[in-house]
Write a protein that holds these residues in place. Structure first.
Motif, PDB file in Angstrom:
ATOM      1  N   ARG A 419       0.831  -1.206   0.000  1.00 30.29           N
ATOM      2  CA  ARG A 419       0.000   0.000   0.000  1.00 30.29           C
ATOM      3  C   ARG A 419       0.866   1.257   0.000  1.00 30.29           C
ATOM      4  O   ARG A 419       0.559   2.239  -0.693  1.00 30.29           O
ATOM      5  CB  ARG A 419      -0.921  -0.012   1.229  1.00 30.29           C
ATOM      6  CG  ARG A 419      -1.774   1.227   1.418  1.00 30.29           C
ATOM      7  CD  ARG A 419      -2.767   1.415   0.302  1.00 30.29           C
ATOM      8  NE  ARG A 419      -3.659   2.536   0.547  1.00 30.29           N
ATOM      9  CZ  ARG A 419      -4.307   3.186  -0.406  1.00 30.29           C
ATOM     10  NH1 ARG A 419      -4.162   2.822  -1.688  1.00 30.29           N
ATOM     11  NH2 ARG A 419      -5.114   4.189  -0.101  1.00 30.29           N
ATOM     12  N   ARG A 458      -7.831   4.790   3.282  1.00 28.52           N
ATOM     13  CA  ARG A 458      -8.970   4.799   2.348  1.00 28.52           C
ATOM     14  C   ARG A 458     -10.193   5.491   2.965  1.00 28.52           C
ATOM     15  O   ARG A 458     -11.233   4.873   3.193  1.00 28.52           O
ATOM     16  CB  ARG A 458      -9.320   3.375   1.920  1.00 28.52           C
ATOM     17  CG  ARG A 458      -8.217   2.705   1.105  1.00 28.52           C
ATOM     18  CD  ARG A 458      -8.634   1.318   0.625  1.00 28.52           C
ATOM     19  NE  ARG A 458      -7.665   0.780  -0.311  1.00 28.52           N
ATOM     20  CZ  ARG A 458      -6.590   0.091   0.027  1.00 28.52           C
ATOM     21  NH1 ARG A 458      -6.338  -0.126   1.310  1.00 28.52           N
ATOM     22  NH2 ARG A 458      -5.757  -0.370  -0.879  1.00 28.52           N
ATOM     23  N   LEU A 490     -12.798   6.668  -6.537  1.00 28.25           N
ATOM     24  CA  LEU A 490     -13.136   6.167  -5.208  1.00 28.25           C
ATOM     25  C   LEU A 490     -14.385   6.812  -4.619  1.00 28.25           C
ATOM     26  O   LEU A 490     -14.732   6.524  -3.464  1.00 28.25           O
ATOM     27  CB  LEU A 490     -11.951   6.408  -4.251  1.00 28.25           C
ATOM     28  CG  LEU A 490     -10.611   5.805  -4.678  1.00 28.25           C
ATOM     29  CD1 LEU A 490      -9.523   6.219  -3.702  1.00 28.25           C
ATOM     30  CD2 LEU A 490     -10.696   4.295  -4.795  1.00 28.25           C
TER      31      LEU A 490
END
Length: 557
Positions: A419, A458, A490
């Motif tokens: 990530r 996120r 997103l």
């Protein structure tokens, strides 16, 4: 080298080279054969991206290079006196008296333990200028000149009690206090709204005329340089790639890098052009898109420690608005208008005195314990204005990005490492920076790390507090494009604070304009930009560099 001519330019930089060393690493050249002059009564702009070496040049002139920096060649001459090679003690008689310096970072430039009035008077005290009463009077006058409301009250405040823009104006007042011959202005208006930016730049260029001051203006914005400088030097990778009279450089950039800076600069923006762009491109938001952020009658008042009613400051008053999923609310206002206080209330970091806030249907309660609060802090992430103050200098970039992932228990070590690699790539940072400390990064690189950290867990809502104000114009474009793409992919919801209507015009679906804590205008971006209802918003549009003026030539012309 022959002796400098005493009748020549006020400042002469002759073929200066600088390198930095780190333990176990070869020396890194930062400046390579840089030469330029600044004449009394003129402004010379040094323009370039973050990391180009322009701030290092300012440090060379003021004799404040970091301990691991070394001038390897060339000389700096001020008024016929060679400064290169002076001891620190010798430099003290010059620095702060003959040379004033306005740093880029307001929070690092001020001592958090001392009132800002005392700090602004320090150059006067250090050089034995005036009595205590005279120094105080001089600072109060300067505070008024640089646009600080209620100078007497500000004089006794500490830096944490002022906005970033207000702190920057304190530093400008301090640099001007001794009436120096040369002023090094390193991004002096980066943190300021466009109206105050215009006021400050008008003030500085006015001093050039009235006091025969020379200014070395360091900026990443070729638009600002075009309006304010007599001459421009464009720096890339430590070298001057284009130099000349301002009008000549703007009319004929001469190389691809200067052309790119010109395209990305505020000179290419006008309020009218932004409005036309918004009119032509307005995203279609589904009518049934859920409201993710809701504020209803939010208010916040700060009172001094002595609790006197007449010493209170209303930061936010009766703020009411909604933000729908996948959209951006742009909050615009001058420094001290209450923008940052408002978004800290939205994120649960500051309690509201009145009103309510809901995020994704859940009420925001300041410092509530339990799983709900932890989920709020994952759902809402912030990107702060100042990457120098918001990032831990004792942690590597990898550790900084790993911290929110660990804190929110997202993935094992291998998944977190993957990530982190994604975040570095997404924000335009080389993978090699992962194991460096923030002190090794430029201001723009640090802010990209801050953005990557906010995206790490996120989140659904990202609060962006002046996220691109510290970035050069080309990197600013990259970050804005990145944020737009991430929002689309997103379905992120943004609350985007900026003093720059040019930036807001590009990113916002809706705009709320704050002034002295009150929302004075609110509506779609197209409405606010094409048909502003208040004189204040019209003034903001008119104050954008390049909006209504042609490139500037010599002050004497």
């Amino acid at each position: 080298m022959s002796s400098p001519d005493l009748t020549g330019p006020l400042l002469q930089v002759h073929d200066v080279s600088v390198e930095f060393t780190l333990p176990g690493r070869p020396a890194t050249p930062v400046l390579q054969g840089v030469g330029l002059d600044v004449a009394a009564g003129t402004v010379r702009a040094v323009v370039g991206e973050s990391g180009s070496g322009k701030s290092t040049l300012g440090r060379v002139v003021t004799g404040t290079l970091a301990g691991n920096g070394r001038v390897t060649g060339g000389a700096v001459v001020l008024g016929g006196r060679t400064l290169t090679g002076l001891s620190d003690r010798q430099y003290r008689s010059v620095r702060g008296k003959e040379i004033g310096y306005i740093p880029q970072d307001a929070l690092l430039g001020l001592n958090p333990l001392l009132p800002v009035g005392v700090q602004a008077a320090e150059p006067l005290r250090a050089h034995g200028i005036g009595s205590r009463a005279e120094r105080r009077a001089r600072v109060l006058d300067l505070f008024a000149e640089v646009g600080l409301r209620d100078p007497l009250r500000v004089y006794g405040r500490h830096p944490h009690e002022l906005s970033g823009g207000m702190c920057q104006r304190v530093l400008i007042a301090a640099a001007m206090s001794t009436r120096p011959r040369l002023l090094i202005a390193d991004e002096p208006t980066t943190a300021l709204d466009v109206t105050v930016q215009k006021t400050i730049l008008d003030l500085l260029t006015g001093l050039v005329r009235t006091e025969d001051l020379g200014i070395l203006l360091i900026t990443h914005d070729l638009g600002v340089a075009a309006e304010r400088a007599d001459d421009i030097a464009v720096v890339k990778d430590g070298r001057v790639v284009r130099a000349g009279r301002t009008a000549d450089v703007i009319a004929d950039p001469g190389d691809a890098y200067t052309e790119e800076l010109l395209r990305s600069s505020s000179l290419g923006f006008s309020g009218r052009r932004a409005a036309e762009t918004r009119r032509e491109y307005t995203r279609t938001i589904p009518a049934d898109a859920p409201v993710v952020v809701r504020a209803d009658g939010v208010g916040k008042t700060f009172r001094s420690r002595n609790r006197r009613d007449d010493d209170s400051v209303t930061a936010v008053a009766d703020a009411t608005f909604d933000v729908r999923e996948g959209t951006t609310l742009g909050i615009v206002g001058e420094s001290g208008s209450g923008k940052t206080t408002l978004v800290r209330i939205l994120a649960g970091l500051t309690p509201a005195d009145t009103g309510t806030v809901e995020i994704a249907g859940r009420p925001v309660v300041h410092h509530r314990r339990g799983a709900g609060q932890a989920e709020l802090y994952r759902t809402v992430q912030m990107v702060y204005q100042d990457p120098f103050a918001s990032l831990n200098p004792r942690s590597t970039v990898r550790a900084i990005l790993d911290e929110p992932l660990k804190g929110h228990r997202q993935g094992n070590a291998a998944e977190r490492a993957a990530r982190i690699d994604e975040l570095l790539e997404a924000t335009g940072l080389p993978a090699a920076l992962a194991d460096r400390y923030t002190a090794e990064l430029s201001g723009g690189q640090r802010q990209r790390v801050a953005i990557a950290r906010a995206l790490a867990p996120r989140p659904e809502v990202v609060v962006l507090d002046e996220p691109v104000s510290a970035l050069d114009v080309t990197v600013q474009r990259q970050i804005l494009d990145l944020l737009t793409r991430l929002q689309r992919e997103l379905s992120l919801t943004y609350v985007f604070i900026s003093h720059d209507l040019g930036v807001i015009a590009e990113v916002a679906d809706d705009i709320a304009v704050l002034r002295h804590g009150h929302i004075v205008e609110r509506g779609s971006a197209a409405e606010v930009l094409t048909d502003p209802r208040t004189d204040y918003v019209r003034e903001l549009l008119a104050s954008i560099p390049g909006a209504a003026t042609a490139p500037r030539t010599a002050l004497s012309s």
